[in-house]
Write a protein that holds these residues in place. Structure first.
Motif, PDB file in Angstrom:
ATOM      1  N   ILE A   1       0.693 179.724 -19.417  1.00 14.69           N
ATOM      2  CA  ILE A   1       1.017 181.103 -19.790  1.00 14.69           C
ATOM      3  C   ILE A   1       2.444 181.198 -20.313  1.00 14.69           C
ATOM      4  O   ILE A   1       2.706 181.814 -21.354  1.00 14.69           O
TER       5      ILE A   1
ATOM      6  N   ARG B   1       1.116 186.292 -12.311  1.00 10.22           N
ATOM      7  CA  ARG B   1       1.682 184.977 -11.995  1.00 10.22           C
ATOM      8  C   ARG B   1       1.534 184.555 -10.527  1.00 10.22           C
ATOM      9  O   ARG B   1       1.295 183.370 -10.264  1.00 10.22           O
TER      10      ARG B   1
ATOM     11  N   TRP C   1      -6.372 186.151 -23.312  1.00  6.41           N
ATOM     12  CA  TRP C   1      -5.410 185.068 -23.506  1.00  6.41           C
ATOM     13  C   TRP C   1      -4.707 185.215 -24.846  1.00  6.41           C
ATOM     14  O   TRP C   1      -3.488 185.048 -24.953  1.00  6.41           O
TER      15      TRP C   1
ATOM     16  N   LEU D   1      -1.613 176.620 -14.592  1.00  3.09           N
ATOM     17  CA  LEU D   1      -1.901 177.815 -15.389  1.00  3.09           C
ATOM     18  C   LEU D   1      -0.621 178.572 -15.701  1.00  3.09           C
ATOM     19  O   LEU D   1      -0.447 179.084 -16.809  1.00  3.09           O
ATOM     20  N   ASP D   2       0.266 178.635 -14.734  1.00  4.96           N
ATOM     21  CA  ASP D   2       1.550 179.307 -14.949  1.00  4.96           C
ATOM     22  C   ASP D   2       2.318 178.634 -16.082  1.00  4.96           C
ATOM     23  O   ASP D   2       2.898 179.307 -16.937  1.00  4.96           O
TER      24      ASP D   2
ATOM     25  N   ALA E   1      -7.549 184.304 -12.115  1.00  2.00           N
ATOM     26  CA  ALA E   1      -6.252 184.870 -11.744  1.00  2.00           C
ATOM     27  C   ALA E   1      -6.271 186.392 -11.898  1.00  2.00           C
ATOM     28  O   ALA E   1      -5.736 187.118 -11.047  1.00  2.00           O
TER      29      ALA E   1
ATOM     30  N   HIS F   1      -0.868 184.745  -8.759  1.00  2.00           N
ATOM     31  CA  HIS F   1      -2.253 184.312  -8.549  1.00  2.00           C
ATOM     32  C   HIS F   1      -2.612 183.102  -9.419  1.00  2.00           C
ATOM     33  O   HIS F   1      -3.781 182.740  -9.518  1.00  2.00           O
ATOM     34  N   CYS F   2      -1.591 182.507 -10.040  1.00  2.00           N
ATOM     35  CA  CYS F   2      -1.814 181.370 -10.939  1.00  2.00           C
ATOM     36  C   CYS F   2      -1.404 180.063 -10.261  1.00  2.00           C
ATOM     37  O   CYS F   2      -0.344 179.991  -9.627  1.00  2.00           O
TER      38      CYS F   2
ATOM     39  N   ALA G   1      -9.754 179.861 -15.726  1.00  2.51           N
ATOM     40  CA  ALA G   1      -8.587 179.950 -14.848  1.00  2.51           C
ATOM     41  C   ALA G   1      -7.897 181.303 -14.975  1.00  2.51           C
ATOM     42  O   ALA G   1      -7.518 181.922 -13.970  1.00  2.51           O
ATOM     43  N   ILE G   2      -7.731 181.795 -16.197  1.00  4.82           N
ATOM     44  CA  ILE G   2      -7.060 183.085 -16.370  1.00  4.82           C
ATOM     45  C   ILE G   2      -7.936 184.220 -15.866  1.00  4.82           C
ATOM     46  O   ILE G   2      -7.445 185.206 -15.304  1.00  4.82           O
TER      47      ILE G   2
END
Length: 284
Positions: free
Chosen positions: A113, A102, A222, A109-110, A196, A104-105, A192-193
């Motif tokens: 998730i 988290r 994911w 993106l957070d 991160a 790094h998101c 994106a993930i």
């Protein structure tokens, strides 16, 4: 009726089948060894098992279509044994994994998730779900996996309410949007993930000074966030059948997650708490 991407994949697969097998008399498909011969052809690609199964699967779809229309007597590879097996039923993002990634998101993106963890929705549904699906007590959404034949009903817990209140509404009808204020694409969300996860690994390497250090996120995908959601539902006291209904899974799959990650004591405490709350509500 397939999605455009599926159509493109099928065309590529059938082009490969056509190039490899060439022309074949229909009577050859009714020979005793037709099934064995076609499976042996599939096995030429066993070094990439998913590709191998996809190629024979594409051919099987065409042969099934032909059999249903009387072009051939039967589909010789119907129900063929698969060589590609993937079972990630017991693979989840643990609280420690989420704490690792988290920082790094980006906020967008957070949000994605956390919504995945709190709802158990598939990635495609997460990207497309709209604010209109949010009700006072639950989120109701016709899932894309079942061609909108199944409706997911997800209770609005306190954590989910807080997250929804935190996500900016903006002008978009979708709940989740990228930093460009547009609905996420699958490629964008996956990229994106991955970024991160890469940043999380780099941070561990820098902190330890060990170039071979790992973050623990390397093998997580994911889709594994759905396992996290299922685990949380079980720990909250939902029964296996209820979790299976929410997730669209077979009960056995939920049971495997429960056996691996959820102790009987946790389930018992959660069920007792729910019984107490139900009793209090009845008294009121």
């Amino acid at each position: 009726k397939c999605a455009p991407r599926t159509q493109r994949d099928r065309r590529k697969q059938l082009d490969r089948v056509r190039a490899d097998l060439g022309e074949m008399e229909l009577v050859a498909l009714e020979a005793k060894r037709a099934r064995a011969a076609l499976i042996a052809w599939r096995d030429k690609f066993k070094e990439t098992p998913k590709t191998a199964d996809d190629l024979l699967g594409a051919l099987s779809l065409v042969l099934e279509w032909a059999a249903n229309r009387g072009e051939v007597r039967s589909n010789p590879v119907k129900g063929f044994p698969r060589i590609y097996r993937v079972d990630r039923a017991d693979r989840i993002w643990t609280p420690e994994d989420l704490e690792t990634v988290r920082p790094h998101c980006a906020p967008e993106l957070d949000h994605a998730i956390r919504l995945a963890v709190l709802t158990g929705l598939r990635q495609g549904d997460l990207m497309s779900i709209t604010w209109s699906a949010v009700g006072d007590t639950s989120i109701k959404w016709q899932t894309s996996k079942s061609r909108k034949r199944r409706t997911a009903v997800i209770p609005r817990t306190d954590a989910l309410r807080e997250l929804l209140a935190e996500i900016p509404r903006g002008d978009s009808v979708t709940i989740l949007n990228s930093s460009r204020k547009r609905p996420w694409t699958q490629a964008g969300l996956n990229s994106a993930i991955q970024r991160a996860k890469a940043d999380a690994k780099a941070a561990v390497v820098e902190a330890t000074g060990d170039p071979d250090a790992t973050s623990g996120l390397e093998d997580l995908r994911w889709h594994d966030l759905r396992g996290t959601a299922a685990t949380n539902f079980l720990r909250a006291g939902l029964e296996l059948s209820e979790v299976a209904t929410i997730m669209g899974w077979e009960p056995q799959r939920v049971r495997e997650i429960a056996l691996r990650y959820v102790t009987s004591e946790e389930v018992g405490l959660a069920m007792a708490d729910r019984l107490r709350r139900n009793a209090t509500a009845t008294e009121l």
